[in-house]
Design an enzyme around this catalytic site. Structure first.
Site, PDB file in Angstrom:
ATOM      1  N   TYR A 114       0.666  -1.279   0.015  1.00  0.00           N
ATOM      2  CA  TYR A 114      -0.088   0.023  -0.110  1.00  0.00           C
ATOM      3  C   TYR A 114       0.950   1.237   0.074  1.00  0.00           C
ATOM      4  CZ  TYR A 114      -4.232  -2.910   0.817  1.00  0.00           C
ATOM      5  OH  TYR A 114      -5.136  -3.679   0.881  1.00  0.00           O
ATOM      6  N   LYS A 125       4.025 -14.300   5.433  1.00  0.00           N
ATOM      7  CA  LYS A 125       4.466 -15.382   4.314  1.00  0.00           C
ATOM      8  C   LYS A 125       5.733 -15.236   4.085  1.00  0.00           C
ATOM      9  CE  LYS A 125       2.515 -18.007   0.935  1.00  0.00           C
ATOM     10  NZ  LYS A 125       1.557 -19.213   1.206  1.00  0.00           N
ATOM     11  N   ASP A 144      -1.954 -17.892   4.553  1.00  0.00           N
ATOM     12  CA  ASP A 144      -3.181 -18.557   3.886  1.00  0.00           C
ATOM     13  C   ASP A 144      -3.840 -19.830   4.973  1.00  0.00           C
ATOM     14  OD1 ASP A 144      -0.601 -19.399   3.791  1.00  0.00           O
ATOM     15  OD2 ASP A 144      -0.658 -20.312   1.895  1.00  0.00           O
ATOM     16  N   ASP A 191      -5.653  -6.266   5.675  1.00  0.00           N
ATOM     17  CA  ASP A 191      -7.090  -5.630   5.260  1.00  0.00           C
ATOM     18  C   ASP A 191      -7.764  -6.688   4.961  1.00  0.00           C
ATOM     19  OD1 ASP A 191      -8.737  -3.842   3.728  1.00  0.00           O
ATOM     20  OD2 ASP A 191      -7.499  -3.774   1.997  1.00  0.00           O
TER      21      ASP A 191
END
Ligand code: NAD
Length: 336
Positions: free
Chosen positions: A124, A171, A206, A230
């Site tokens: 972002y 991740k 995930d 988000d």
């Protein structure tokens, strides 16, 4: 003496849902003077910018703001005013609670998750460009400083609330440098809080998404880089009743901006269809922040009573009430 708070009504359903919060706070008798500062799509047409300087000046002066959702054109047009506000005011922590509310018929009860989303970095940061005509790249930025301050705020705040379990989401198996740094700094900061929590652990994003759908009650506090925060906060909103019930707060060193998680839902604009609850809960959290704890508790009590009655629930929660009817129900539970 009245406390002045900046109010950004917002686009789409924004004026209706922030109007509801204004009415309820008025009925509570809390002495707040609203300084209206318009931003977004309509201002863009009028003034050529969706974020005029006077909006930022108002928030910097008052230190606290309540904001309705602002539209961002998809793919083209001006950049997100929401992202710009967070960056300009250095509101580095986005706190999104997901709390089960009474009376709603949902697969899970007793969800009480506090999600901390880093609010200024990651994908972002807006470092994005075309590479020739047929490729584009966006640069993911994670810094030690940016990560350290969100992690520290998450631990401090969670400890003060008596929470027991903090999970970092990443991740880092794939993005070894960026998410690797986020994870590493999280554990460095965690050393200062080891004795305050029963569990400090991690989940790959995930797997985290699946765990939240299957076993949300196992989770307490989540600390996430911007993009995962988000997405997962909307997932958490879905577990507790949808976007209509999900509040949020953007917090910096000395400025706080409270807003619902949802967007401007243009298809419902002006139709008395929007659920104002996410904004009411954001406003309630603002009252706590301002030190009006007793009024905030009364507001939550009145909201709970309105939710228990199926007739006064809004359509997204299976009821038939509109924005105005739900607002009136909350107010009558305050005064009745
Ligand atoms: P959205 O949150 O506006 O709407 C998604 C769906 O959720 C809607 O179709 C509606 O069914 C439901 N919904 C959302 N809020 C609701 C409410 N209060 N009551 C009842 N139902 C509600 O998301 P979107 O359609 O992806 O985005 C629309 C615009 O909002 C875009 O321009 C987007 O950039 C902007 N946006 C702004 C913010 C913000 O201001 N913080 C956040 C998200 C999206």
């Amino acid at each position: 003496m009245a406390r002045t708070v900046t109010l950004i009504p917002g686009d789409g359903i924004g004026p209706e849902v922030t109007g509801s919060a204004k009415e309820v706070i008025g009925a509570l008798g809390v002495d707040i003077e609203w300084e209206i500062a318009e931003a977004g799509e309509t201002v863009m047409e009028r003034e050529g910018t969706p974020l005029p300087e006077y909006v930022l000046e108002s928030i910097r002066r008052n230190k606290v703001a309540l904001k309705g959702p602002l539209t961002t054109p998809v793919g083209t047009g001006f950049r997100s005013v929401n992202v710009a506000l967070r960056k300009e005011l250095d509101l580095y922590a986005n706190i999104r609670p997901a709390l089960s509310l009474p009376g709603l018929d949902l697969p899970y009860r007793d969800i009480d998750i506090l999600l901390f989303r880093e609010n200024t970095e990651d994908l972002y940061a807006g470092v994005e460009h075309m590479v020739g005509k047929h490729a584009a790249e966006s640069i993911k930025i994670i810094t030690r400083e940016g990560t350290e301050r969100i992690c520290r705020m998450a631990f401090e705040y969670s400890r003060d609330q008596g929470r027991r379990h903090v999970t970092v989401v990443h991740k880092a198996n794939i993005m070894k440098y960026t998410d690797g740094l986020f994870r590493e700094v999280f554990y460095e900061v965690a050393r200062d809080y080891e004795d305050d929590f029963e569990e400090i652990d991690e989940r790959i994003v995930d797997n985290m998404a699946m765990q939240l759908v299957m076993k949300p009650n196992l989770y307490d506090v989540l600390v996430c880089p911007n993009l995962y925060g988000d997405i997962l906060s909307d997932l958490c909103a879905g577990l507790t009743g949808g976007l209509g019930v999900a509040p949020g707060a953007n917090i910096g060193e000395d400025i706080a901006l409270f807003e619902p998680v949802h967007g401007s839902a243009p298809k419902y604009a002006g139709q008395n269809r929007a659920n104002p609850l996410a904004t009411l809960l954001s406003a309630k959290n603002m009252l706590y922040y301002l030190g009006y704890g007793e009024a905030a508790d009364r507001m939550q009590g009145a909201i709970n009573a309105a939710l228990k009655n199926p007739e006064t629930r809004t359509k997204d929660l299976g009821g038939s009430a509109g924005t105005r009817e739900f607002t009136r129900a909350v107010i009558s539970n305050l005064t009745g």
